[in-house]
Design an enzyme around this catalytic site. Structure first.
Site, PDB file in Angstrom:
ATOM      1  N   CYS A  73       0.823-102.970  51.405  1.00 51.69           N
ATOM      2  CA  CYS A  73       1.387-104.139  50.724  1.00 51.69           C
ATOM      3  C   CYS A  73       0.303-104.891  49.961  1.00 51.69           C
ATOM      4  O   CYS A  73      -0.740-105.240  50.523  1.00 51.69           O
ATOM      5  CB  CYS A  73       2.043-105.055  51.755  1.00 51.69           C
ATOM      6  SG  CYS A  73       2.706-106.575  51.066  1.00 51.69           S
ATOM      7  N   CYS A  79       1.285-113.233  52.236  1.00 51.53           N
ATOM      8  CA  CYS A  79       2.665-113.426  52.694  1.00 51.53           C
ATOM      9  C   CYS A  79       2.759-113.898  54.137  1.00 51.53           C
ATOM     10  O   CYS A  79       3.366-114.920  54.429  1.00 51.53           O
ATOM     11  CB  CYS A  79       3.446-112.127  52.512  1.00 51.53           C
ATOM     12  SG  CYS A  79       5.064-112.110  53.292  1.00 51.53           S
ATOM     13  N   CYS A  82       4.348-109.944  57.808  1.00 51.10           N
ATOM     14  CA  CYS A  82       3.836-108.924  58.736  1.00 51.10           C
ATOM     15  C   CYS A  82       2.453-109.374  59.209  1.00 51.10           C
ATOM     16  O   CYS A  82       1.703-109.972  58.448  1.00 51.10           O
ATOM     17  CB  CYS A  82       3.724-107.565  58.052  1.00 51.10           C
ATOM     18  SG  CYS A  82       5.300-106.899  57.458  1.00 51.10           S
ATOM     19  N   CYS A 162       9.295-105.682  48.795  1.00 47.05           N
ATOM     20  CA  CYS A 162       8.814-105.739  50.177  1.00 47.05           C
ATOM     21  C   CYS A 162       8.904-104.361  50.833  1.00 47.05           C
ATOM     22  O   CYS A 162       9.945-103.706  50.786  1.00 47.05           O
ATOM     23  CB  CYS A 162       9.624-106.757  50.970  1.00 47.05           C
ATOM     24  SG  CYS A 162       9.134-106.889  52.696  1.00 47.05           S
ATOM     25  N   GLN A 283      21.390-106.732  64.852  1.00 43.95           N
ATOM     26  CA  GLN A 283      19.989-106.344  64.787  1.00 43.95           C
ATOM     27  C   GLN A 283      19.576-106.005  63.351  1.00 43.95           C
ATOM     28  O   GLN A 283      20.350-105.442  62.580  1.00 43.95           O
ATOM     29  CB  GLN A 283      19.736-105.145  65.692  1.00 43.95           C
ATOM     30  CG  GLN A 283      19.965-105.407  67.169  1.00 43.95           C
ATOM     31  CD  GLN A 283      18.823-106.187  67.806  1.00 43.95           C
ATOM     32  OE1 GLN A 283      17.802-106.447  67.172  1.00 43.95           O
ATOM     33  NE2 GLN A 283      19.005-106.573  69.058  1.00 43.95           N
ATOM     34  N   TYR A 312      25.819-113.185  75.482  1.00 43.59           N
ATOM     35  CA  TYR A 312      25.271-113.186  74.122  1.00 43.59           C
ATOM     36  C   TYR A 312      25.809-111.972  73.364  1.00 43.59           C
ATOM     37  O   TYR A 312      25.059-111.220  72.733  1.00 43.59           O
ATOM     38  CB  TYR A 312      23.738-113.134  74.137  1.00 43.59           C
ATOM     39  CG  TYR A 312      23.070-114.166  75.007  1.00 43.59           C
ATOM     40  CD1 TYR A 312      22.792-115.443  74.517  1.00 43.59           C
ATOM     41  CD2 TYR A 312      22.701-113.874  76.317  1.00 43.59           C
ATOM     42  CE1 TYR A 312      22.163-116.393  75.316  1.00 43.59           C
ATOM     43  CE2 TYR A 312      22.076-114.808  77.124  1.00 43.59           C
ATOM     44  CZ  TYR A 312      21.808-116.068  76.622  1.00 43.59           C
ATOM     45  OH  TYR A 312      21.186-117.002  77.411  1.00 43.59           O
ATOM     46  N   ASP A 333      29.911-115.622  73.245  1.00 44.32           N
ATOM     47  CA  ASP A 333      28.879-115.944  72.271  1.00 44.32           C
ATOM     48  C   ASP A 333      29.137-117.357  71.768  1.00 44.32           C
ATOM     49  O   ASP A 333      30.292-117.815  71.760  1.00 44.32           O
ATOM     50  CB  ASP A 333      28.896-114.958  71.101  1.00 44.32           C
ATOM     51  CG  ASP A 333      27.611-115.003  70.293  1.00 44.32           C
ATOM     52  OD1 ASP A 333      26.719-114.181  70.568  1.00 44.32           O
ATOM     53  OD2 ASP A 333      27.489-115.863  69.405  1.00 44.32           O
ATOM     54  N   ASP A 381      21.266-110.336  76.265  1.00 43.40           N
ATOM     55  CA  ASP A 381      20.438-110.119  75.071  1.00 43.40           C
ATOM     56  C   ASP A 381      20.204-111.483  74.434  1.00 43.40           C
ATOM     57  O   ASP A 381      20.761-111.799  73.390  1.00 43.40           O
ATOM     58  CB  ASP A 381      21.161-109.164  74.113  1.00 43.40           C
ATOM     59  CG  ASP A 381      20.316-108.816  72.894  1.00 43.40           C
ATOM     60  OD1 ASP A 381      19.112-109.135  72.891  1.00 43.40           O
ATOM     61  OD2 ASP A 381      20.863-108.236  71.939  1.00 43.40           O
ATOM     62  N   CYS A 408      13.678-110.045  73.205  1.00 47.62           N
ATOM     63  CA  CYS A 408      12.966-110.008  71.928  1.00 47.62           C
ATOM     64  C   CYS A 408      11.726-110.897  71.964  1.00 47.62           C
ATOM     65  O   CYS A 408      11.131-111.189  70.930  1.00 47.62           O
ATOM     66  CB  CYS A 408      13.889-110.414  70.777  1.00 47.62           C
ATOM     67  SG  CYS A 408      14.604-112.054  70.941  1.00 47.62           S
TER      68      CYS A 408
END
Length: 451
Positions: A73, A79, A82, A162, A283, A312, A333, A381, A408
């Site tokens: 990149c 940016c 990442c 990107c 996702q 969730y 949810d 989740d 996550c």
């Protein structure tokens, strides 16, 4: 601590931290350096001093890690979307496994030293994986630009190509920025102008259908813009406007209105398809979602007499992988549109053993138990904040026989495990790389009720 801001120091990087930064010690002081890699000798400049650590800017790498690579990149350093693209991908996967070890050591749930932590499952081709694009907008010299804010700032970095973004969503976002400019649509700024704040483009990998949300803090006439956009891109089937007048960092407001097209797009995972309304969560990496869900199915290991709760649940995607394998499936949810999607999806797939409600798990699950429903299996989740304390209390009160925790955020996972392992044996943790080149990872945790 004798260090001062702007002071330049040499540093040996001992490990990498939760945000992908290099970590070393200078005169017993912890130093965090973004961009530095484990094993490197560097020269850096102190940028801020905190109570227990300091932050520094990388100036020079005196001894490079053999796993340092040149990022593909061209705006990688500018940016900030990442964090570890300068690290060889195989080592990125090792780093993400190590993050789990670090988090567990910090929170120290009982027996963590003996947990089975399996190697992170990576991608064959770790690029162009994000099927959902969410860019901020700004106007520069009468030109609308879309992209991400540079890290810890409100400076917009324009993104037109990107390397982790689905190519089609990027092309559509570029054209949308052009149309916003051409039609002179007001764009919000940091001072007084009201208008478009954010654009969202999501593409279903299985069907190719695309939905768009334009987030604004005032009423706008977008009729001609939408007409041209859908002419240019026939795959766009939904255009919605979300109104967010709050002066906060929250991207979306409560009201979402479809101004063109159908209510949802059709996506697929494993062996089933489902509907996604514009605000419903799904996702970001469809390819790795297949891996994640397969690992969840394997870990929960349900049987046909089980009653399963999918906390969730979103639009029902994880739960649907179990619907034919269990006696009943219930989910909840906090987003009502997602629950309506879940109900429609279950009906369309012919599942007559499902039940969905809008609300929080910590409120709904105790009520279900009071009404006589008993879950043998539970899958959670949660968002990055982890499990709510009230939900943890509920789980520890009712203790379903088996549980899978999809995380996550390794820190909140380790924190929650401190309480969960009071009543569950942890069989293993399997991490899955959902976000290559970033410092984030997902993990599937298999838990079985203690005998």
């Amino acid at each position: 601590m004798n260090l001062k801001v702007k002071q330049k120091i040499p540093l040996k990087i001992k490990r990498m931290g939760i945000n992908g930064e290099g970590i070393g010690f200078y005169q017993k002081t912890l130093v965090f350096v973004p961009g530095a890699l484990k094993g490197e000798d560097i020269y850096c400049q102190i940028t801020s001093i905190r109570r227990n650590f300091v932050e520094a800017k990388l100036l020079k790498v005196n001894k490079k890690s053999k796993f340092r690579i040149v990022p593909s990149c061209t705006i990688y350093n500018e940016c900030g979307g990442c964090q570890i693209m300068h690290l060889h991908y195989d080592k990125q996967l090792e780093f993400k496994t190590d993050l789990l070890h670090q988090a567990l050591k910090k929170f120290a749930p009982a027996g963590y030293e003996n947990y089975e932590i399996r190697p992170t499952i990576g991608m064959q081709e770790p690029k162009y994986y994000r099927a959902k694009l969410q860019f901020q907008t700004r106007k520069f010299k009468n030109q609308v630009k879309a992209g991400l804010y540079a890290q810890n700032s409100h400076y917009l970095v324009e993104l037109k190509d990107c390397l982790v973004q689905d190519k089609e969503t990027q092309v559509i976002a570029n054209r949308l920025a052009e149309l916003l400019t051409y039609h002179q649509i007001p764009i919000t700024d940091e001072r007084k102008v009201l208008g478009v704040r954010t654009i969202m483009v999501r593409r279903a990998r299985k069907t190719g259908q695309v939905q768009i949300i334009i987030v604004t803090n005032r009423q706008l006439n977008l009729t001609q813009l939408v007409k041209e956009l859908v002419k240019d891109f026939p795959e766009v089937v939904t255009v919605a406007v979300n109104t967010n007048t709050a002066k906060t960092s929250e991207i979306y407001g409560e009201k979402t209105e479809i101004i063109w097209g159908q209510e949802s797009i059709q996506e697929g995972v494993l062996n089933y398809e489902f509907s996604l309304s514009p605000r419903a969560f799904y996702q970001l990496n469809p390819e790795q979602t297949e891996v994640l869900y397969s690992e969840a199915v394997k870990a929960l290991d349900v049987d046909k007499e089980d009653h399963l709760i999918d906390a969730y649940c979103g639009v029902g995607t994880i739960g649907f992988a179990f619907a034919k394998k269990v006696k009943t499936l219930r989910g909840m949810d906090i987003i009502p549109e997602a629950i309506e999607d879940a109900k429609r999806n279950a009906k369309r797939m012919g599942f007559d053993n499902t039940h969905y409600e809008a609300g929080t798990a910590e409120e709904i699950i105790p009520r279900w138990y009071k009404e006589g429903y008993r879950a043998d299996a539970l899958i959670v989740d949660p968002p990055r904040t982890g499990l709510d304390d009230k939900l943890l209390d509920t789980i520890l009160t009712y203790v379903p026989e088996k549980m899978v925790y999809i995380s996550c955020n390794v820190s909140t996972l380790a924190r929650d495990l401190v309480r969960l392992v009071e009543v569950y044996d942890l069989h293993y943790i399997q991490s899955v790389d959902m976000f290559p080149h970033t410092a984030r990872t997902e993990a599937v945790v298999k838990l079985i009720k203690k005998v």
